[in-house]
Write an enzyme that holds these catalytic residues in place. Structure first.
Site, short mmCIF file in Angstrom:
data_model
loop_
_atom_site.label_atom_id
_atom_site.label_comp_id
_atom_site.label_asym_id
_atom_site.label_seq_id
_atom_site.Cartn_x
_atom_site.Cartn_y
_atom_site.Cartn_z
CB SER A 38 -12.98 8.91 1.59
OG SER A 38 -12.03 9.06 0.56
N GLY A 39 -14.52 8.44 -1.39
CA GLY A 39 -14.34 7.78 -2.68
C GLY A 39 -12.89 7.43 -2.94
CG LEU A 40 -8.25 9.21 -2.46
CD1 LEU A 40 -7.70 8.85 -3.84
CD2 LEU A 40 -7.57 10.46 -1.93
CG ASP A 50 -11.22 9.33 -6.34
OD1 ASP A 50 -12.35 8.86 -6.58
OD2 ASP A 50 -11.04 10.41 -5.75
CG ASP A 77 -16.74 11.05 -2.38
OD1 ASP A 77 -17.45 11.56 -3.27
OD2 ASP A 77 -15.50 11.02 -2.44
CG ASP A 79 -16.99 9.59 -7.03
OD1 ASP A 79 -16.40 10.20 -6.12
OD2 ASP A 79 -16.62 8.48 -7.43
CD GLU A 106 -16.94 14.50 -7.42
OE1 GLU A 106 -16.56 14.50 -6.23
OE2 GLU A 106 -16.28 13.98 -8.34
CE LYS A 112 -13.64 11.79 -8.69
NZ LYS A 112 -14.27 11.98 -7.39
CG ASN A 114 -8.52 12.81 -6.05
OD1 ASN A 114 -7.70 13.71 -5.85
ND2 ASN A 114 -9.27 12.32 -5.10
CB SER A 115 -10.59 17.41 -6.41
OG SER A 115 -11.94 17.04 -6.39
NE ARG A 149 -15.96 17.26 -4.24
CZ ARG A 149 -15.11 16.29 -3.94
NH1 ARG A 149 -15.46 15.36 -3.06
NH2 ARG A 149 -13.92 16.23 -4.50
CG HIS A 180 -12.73 19.98 -2.84
ND1 HIS A 180 -12.04 20.03 -1.66
CD2 HIS A 180 -12.32 18.82 -3.44
CE1 HIS A 180 -11.24 18.99 -1.55
NE2 HIS A 180 -11.38 18.25 -2.63
#
Ligand code: SPV
Ligand code: MG
Length: 288
Positions: A38-40, A50, A77, A79, A106, A112, A114-115, A149, A180
């Site tokens: 996981s990137g986060l 992130d 991930d 990104d 993504e 980027k 975080n979503s 993604r 997502h």
């Protein structure tokens, strides 16, 4: 099979978040057969946000520890690929060299975010992002999984945009689509899956819509569920509690029952194997 475990499964499969060698080893012990780097979580463990604060080479180094410690297929991930098509294909090549099984890219812009932070994230142009996907596909061999993604729902663009992006990314060579959502119910994810009709396997990340039972995803013939950040969140809660108590009490007696024993640490990383290897290589019988 590798592909099945990282995004292309016919039966619903699960990827557990890992952010270092320790979390990877623990996930494996729990029974998971594939991991999500996981990137986060990795950013958080490095003390970064992130938001592309960590570099691609730092990510690659952490992934190596995750792969090496678990020996499991790892979907990374990636990104947005840390730049344009060239950065994306470099990232994929280095991840493959370090033993990753696949990468999720993504359609975000660099840097980027975080979503779940902020609104109306800028989306990459469809053709430009498709070029990133094509460059990755042309660079890494067939056995490296490429998950595309889609951030269109996160960015507030609606279902039509999400579906047309999914078609473009399939055309560009993606092996699976990660859709997502930041909604607290799975409705828009399930609507996407109905409209998409499994042209490629679908991967989801039910972080916000966690109340939906996984049976709904099985019924919808979703391929893969990613538990994206739960080990790092568990670690944050546990470390916060231990640090708080130790600071206040200046004594470990009250926390000992709630933390792993040293023997558990030694067992997790097979210190017994080192002892037997020493007997074999350091003190072989008949050599003094
Ligand atoms: C991650 O784990 O870094 C992800 C999933 O990309 S999310 O944080 O939900 O965007
Ligand atoms: Mg991420």
């Amino acid at each position: 099979m590798l592909r099945a475990q990282v995004g292309c499964s016919r039966e619903l499969s699960f990827l557990m978040e890992a952010h270092d060698g320790l979390s990877a080893a623990i996930a494996k012990r729990a029974g998971f057969t594939g991991l999500w780097a996981s990137g986060l979580s990795i950013a958080s463990c490095l003390g970064y946000r992130d938001a592309s604060e960590g570099s691609w080479s730092q990510l690659v180094d952490v992934v190596e520890r995750i792969v090496d410690s678990s020996q499991l297929p790892v979907l990374v991930d990636g990104d947005g690929g840390f730049g344009n098509f060239n950065n994306a294909r470099l990232l994929a090549r280095k991840l493959r060299q370090r033993g990753a099984a696949g990468v999720a890219l993504e359609d975000s812009c660099f840097p980027k975010m975080n979503s779940f932070v902020g609104d109306l994230h800028p989306l990459a142009d469809i053709d430009e992002f498709s070029g990133r996907l094509r460059a990755v596909k042309d660079t890494v061999a067939q056995d490296f999984v490429l998950v595309a993604r889609i951030e269109a729902l996160i960015a507030g663009h609606g279902m039509d945009e999400a579906i047309s992006r999914a078609h473009a990314y399939a055309e560009a060579g993606a092996d699976a689509i990660l859709i997502h959502s930041r909604r607290t119910a799975a409705d828009e994810i399930l609507a996407f899956v109905r409209a998409w009709q499994n042209r490629l396997p679908v991967v989801i990340v039910p972080t916000k819509y966690y109340r939906t039972p996984v049976s709904a995803y099985r019924e919808a013939r979703i391929s893969t569920v990613i538990w994206a950040n739960h080990s790092v969140r568990a670690a944050i809660a546990a470390m916060r509690q231990v640090c708080g108590r130790l600071f206040a009490e200046e004594n470990t007696a009250s926390i000992e029952p709630n933390i792993a024993t040293l023997d558990e640490v030694f067992e997790l990383f097979r210190y017994d194997e080192l002892a037997s290897a020493e007997a074999r290589y350091l003190h072989p019988p008949g050599r003094g």
